[in-house]
Motif scaffolding. Sequence first.
Motif, PDB file in Angstrom:
ATOM      1  N   LEU A  35       0.826  -1.206   0.000  1.00  0.00           N
ATOM      2  CA  LEU A  35       0.000   0.000   0.000  1.00  0.00           C
ATOM      3  C   LEU A  35       0.862   1.259   0.000  1.00  0.00           C
ATOM      4  CD1 LEU A  35      -2.628  -1.280   2.563  1.00  0.00           C
ATOM      5  CD2 LEU A  35      -3.118  -0.706   0.177  1.00  0.00           C
ATOM      6  N   GLY A  36       1.974   1.212   0.728  1.00  0.00           N
ATOM      7  CA  GLY A  36       2.887   2.343   0.742  1.00  0.00           C
ATOM      8  C   GLY A  36       3.534   2.583  -0.609  1.00  0.00           C
ATOM      9  N   ALA A  37       3.923   1.484  -1.287  1.00  0.00           N
ATOM     10  CA  ALA A  37       4.518   1.617  -2.616  1.00  0.00           C
ATOM     11  C   ALA A  37       3.512   2.211  -3.597  1.00  0.00           C
ATOM     12  CB  ALA A  37       5.005   0.255  -3.101  1.00  0.00           C
ATOM     13  N   PHE A  38       2.277   1.737  -3.533  1.00  0.00           N
ATOM     14  CA  PHE A  38       1.220   2.280  -4.386  1.00  0.00           C
ATOM     15  C   PHE A  38       1.038   3.771  -4.133  1.00  0.00           C
ATOM     16  CE2 PHE A  38      -3.280   3.476  -4.606  1.00  0.00           C
ATOM     17  CZ  PHE A  38      -3.568   3.223  -5.940  1.00  0.00           C
ATOM     18  N   ALA A  39       0.971   4.161  -2.857  1.00  0.00           N
ATOM     19  CA  ALA A  39       0.789   5.574  -2.521  1.00  0.00           C
ATOM     20  C   ALA A  39       1.952   6.419  -3.033  1.00  0.00           C
ATOM     21  CB  ALA A  39       0.634   5.737  -1.015  1.00  0.00           C
ATOM     22  N   ASP A  40       3.178   5.898  -2.915  1.00  0.00           N
ATOM     23  CA  ASP A  40       4.349   6.619  -3.413  1.00  0.00           C
ATOM     24  C   ASP A  40       4.255   6.836  -4.923  1.00  0.00           C
ATOM     25  OD1 ASP A  40       5.438   6.747  -0.892  1.00  0.00           O
ATOM     26  OD2 ASP A  40       6.879   5.119  -1.216  1.00  0.00           O
ATOM     27  N   LEU A  41       3.835   5.809  -5.654  1.00  0.00           N
ATOM     28  CA  LEU A  41       3.732   5.912  -7.109  1.00  0.00           C
ATOM     29  C   LEU A  41       2.677   6.951  -7.514  1.00  0.00           C
ATOM     30  CD1 LEU A  41       3.938   2.127  -7.989  1.00  0.00           C
ATOM     31  CD2 LEU A  41       5.614   3.866  -8.622  1.00  0.00           C
ATOM     32  N   VAL A  42       1.532   6.931  -6.831  1.00  0.00           N
ATOM     33  CA  VAL A  42       0.474   7.888  -7.155  1.00  0.00           C
ATOM     34  C   VAL A  42       0.942   9.313  -6.862  1.00  0.00           C
ATOM     35  CG1 VAL A  42      -1.847   8.654  -6.555  1.00  0.00           C
ATOM     36  CG2 VAL A  42      -1.386   6.213  -6.858  1.00  0.00           C
ATOM     37  N   ARG A  43       1.587   9.500  -5.715  1.00  0.00           N
ATOM     38  CA  ARG A  43       2.069  10.850  -5.361  1.00  0.00           C
ATOM     39  C   ARG A  43       3.143  11.318  -6.331  1.00  0.00           C
ATOM     40  NH1 ARG A  43       1.779   8.961   0.122  1.00  0.00           N
ATOM     41  NH2 ARG A  43       4.007   8.501  -0.032  1.00  0.00           N
ATOM     42  N   ALA A  44       4.017  10.413  -6.743  1.00  0.00           N
ATOM     43  CA  ALA A  44       5.095  10.788  -7.650  1.00  0.00           C
ATOM     44  C   ALA A  44       4.577  11.256  -8.998  1.00  0.00           C
ATOM     45  CB  ALA A  44       6.049   9.603  -7.848  1.00  0.00           C
ATOM     46  N   ASP A  45       3.385  10.809  -9.358  1.00  0.00           N
ATOM     47  CA  ASP A  45       2.778  11.207 -10.620  1.00  0.00           C
ATOM     48  C   ASP A  45       1.815  12.376 -10.462  1.00  0.00           C
ATOM     49  OD1 ASP A  45       4.180   9.381 -12.106  1.00  0.00           O
ATOM     50  OD2 ASP A  45       2.634   7.840 -12.021  1.00  0.00           O
ATOM     51  N   GLY A  46       1.903  13.070  -9.332  1.00  0.00           N
ATOM     52  CA  GLY A  46       1.090  14.254  -9.137  1.00  0.00           C
ATOM     53  C   GLY A  46      -0.183  14.033  -8.357  1.00  0.00           C
ATOM     54  N   ALA A  47      -0.279  12.861  -7.727  1.00  0.00           N
ATOM     55  CA  ALA A  47      -1.454  12.510  -6.917  1.00  0.00           C
ATOM     56  C   ALA A  47      -2.699  12.429  -7.799  1.00  0.00           C
ATOM     57  CB  ALA A  47      -1.623  13.463  -5.738  1.00  0.00           C
ATOM     58  N   GLY A  48      -3.837  12.896  -7.329  1.00  0.00           N
ATOM     59  CA  GLY A  48      -5.094  12.687  -8.032  1.00  0.00           C
ATOM     60  C   GLY A  48      -5.977  11.746  -7.241  1.00  0.00           C
ATOM     61  N   ARG A  49      -7.208  11.598  -7.682  1.00  0.00           N
ATOM     62  CA  ARG A  49      -8.187  10.801  -6.939  1.00  0.00           C
ATOM     63  C   ARG A  49      -7.898   9.307  -7.078  1.00  0.00           C
ATOM     64  NH1 ARG A  49     -13.433  11.239  -9.004  1.00  0.00           N
ATOM     65  NH2 ARG A  49     -14.359  10.780  -6.989  1.00  0.00           N
ATOM     66  N   VAL A  50      -8.144   8.600  -5.982  1.00  0.00           N
ATOM     67  CA  VAL A  50      -7.938   7.157  -5.917  1.00  0.00           C
ATOM     68  C   VAL A  50      -9.225   6.504  -5.432  1.00  0.00           C
ATOM     69  CG1 VAL A  50      -6.701   5.313  -4.709  1.00  0.00           C
ATOM     70  CG2 VAL A  50      -5.460   7.330  -5.524  1.00  0.00           C
ATOM     71  N   ALA A  51      -9.595   5.393  -6.053  1.00  0.00           N
ATOM     72  CA  ALA A  51     -10.780   4.640  -5.637  1.00  0.00           C
ATOM     73  C   ALA A  51     -10.354   3.326  -4.996  1.00  0.00           C
ATOM     74  CB  ALA A  51     -11.684   4.357  -6.835  1.00  0.00           C
ATOM     75  N   ALA A  96     -16.524   8.279 -14.210  1.00  0.00           N
ATOM     76  CA  ALA A  96     -16.180   8.780 -15.531  1.00  0.00           C
ATOM     77  C   ALA A  96     -14.959   8.070 -16.094  1.00  0.00           C
ATOM     78  CB  ALA A  96     -15.915  10.282 -15.460  1.00  0.00           C
ATOM     79  N   ASP A  97     -14.868   8.044 -17.403  1.00  0.00           N
ATOM     80  CA  ASP A  97     -13.691   7.499 -18.065  1.00  0.00           C
ATOM     81  C   ASP A  97     -12.461   8.331 -17.697  1.00  0.00           C
ATOM     82  OD1 ASP A  97     -15.568   5.919 -19.286  1.00  0.00           O
ATOM     83  OD2 ASP A  97     -15.211   6.664 -21.319  1.00  0.00           O
ATOM     84  N   GLY A  98     -11.374   7.627 -17.363  1.00  0.00           N
ATOM     85  CA  GLY A  98     -10.087   8.290 -17.199  1.00  0.00           C
ATOM     86  C   GLY A  98      -9.998   9.310 -16.102  1.00  0.00           C
ATOM     87  N   GLY A  99     -10.807   9.167 -15.058  1.00  0.00           N
ATOM     88  CA  GLY A  99     -10.832  10.197 -14.029  1.00  0.00           C
ATOM     89  C   GLY A  99      -9.999   9.917 -12.793  1.00  0.00           C
ATOM     90  N   LEU A 100      -9.355   8.755 -12.712  1.00  0.00           N
ATOM     91  CA  LEU A 100      -8.673   8.363 -11.480  1.00  0.00           C
ATOM     92  C   LEU A 100      -7.174   8.210 -11.682  1.00  0.00           C
ATOM     93  CD1 LEU A 100     -11.118   5.602 -10.169  1.00  0.00           C
ATOM     94  CD2 LEU A 100     -11.042   8.020  -9.525  1.00  0.00           C
ATOM     95  N   ALA A 101      -6.423   8.573 -10.646  1.00  0.00           N
ATOM     96  CA  ALA A 101      -4.978   8.361 -10.647  1.00  0.00           C
ATOM     97  C   ALA A 101      -4.616   6.971 -10.148  1.00  0.00           C
ATOM     98  CB  ALA A 101      -4.294   9.412  -9.781  1.00  0.00           C
ATOM     99  N   GLY A 102      -5.531   6.344  -9.404  1.00  0.00           N
ATOM    100  CA  GLY A 102      -5.239   5.022  -8.866  1.00  0.00           C
ATOM    101  C   GLY A 102      -6.498   4.260  -8.526  1.00  0.00           C
ATOM    102  N   VAL A 103      -6.389   2.938  -8.610  1.00  0.00           N
ATOM    103  CA  VAL A 103      -7.452   2.031  -8.203  1.00  0.00           C
ATOM    104  C   VAL A 103      -6.837   0.946  -7.328  1.00  0.00           C
ATOM    105  CG1 VAL A 103      -8.947   0.149  -9.015  1.00  0.00           C
ATOM    106  CG2 VAL A 103      -9.041   2.390 -10.127  1.00  0.00           C
TER     107      VAL A 103
END
Length: 224
Positions: free
Chosen positions: A47-63, A116-123
């Motif tokens: 979970l930490g690795a996933f969070a790091d990757l999402v943040r490194a790409d500018g964050a965004g919404r995660v479901a 919506a299509d393409g609206g999330l940074a992570g799932v």
Amino acid sequence: MTASDPHAPTEPDFLRGTRAAYDTVAVDYERLLRTALAGMPMDRAMLGAFADLVRADGAGRVADLGCGPGRITGHLHALGLDVFGVDLSPGMVAVARATHPEIRFEEGSMTGLELADGGLAGVVAWYSIIHTPPELLPAVFDEFHRVLAPGGHLLLAFKAGDELRHLDHAYGHDLALDVYWLTPERVADLAGRAGFVVGTRVLREPEGPENGPQAYVLARKPAA
């Protein structure tokens, strides 16, 4: 169409059964697993690795899809992600809202997300693909791909094996629930066929009360 319309689509049996089972156990599930993550370093690491990757790409919404009572959603929120939860079970959603009032939770199915299509940074799908019959999983992975933005990240956790186990009792309650154990190779293949690039596959031995090996797959929707 209304629910009484004879031409309305029929909900699959596995969705009705899964919803009923988790509605039954929702309160005790949250109570029994409330602090489980504290004793599971590999879960926290993924979970930490996933969070790091999402943040490194500018964050965004995660479901957090199949969020249950929100324990993983809450952990991701504590890691700084803009996360919300979706679950099939109204009972689980109610418990999640009461336990984590600062986070948004809604009812929904991975087989047809109202996103919506393409609206999330992570799932994240944390042990939430395990109740879907394997022949129906391609459509679920297509939904994961649809809702993720290019470059978005997908994290899956699941029970590692190649069998179907039926539960008649769990979390202190009688119920009827099918659990599909899946090999990391099969899950990675499903992700690849949906258009993801798989970056990490982890298989670990059981810990504590677990009755078999567990696995994680971390993948990404190509940026281009």
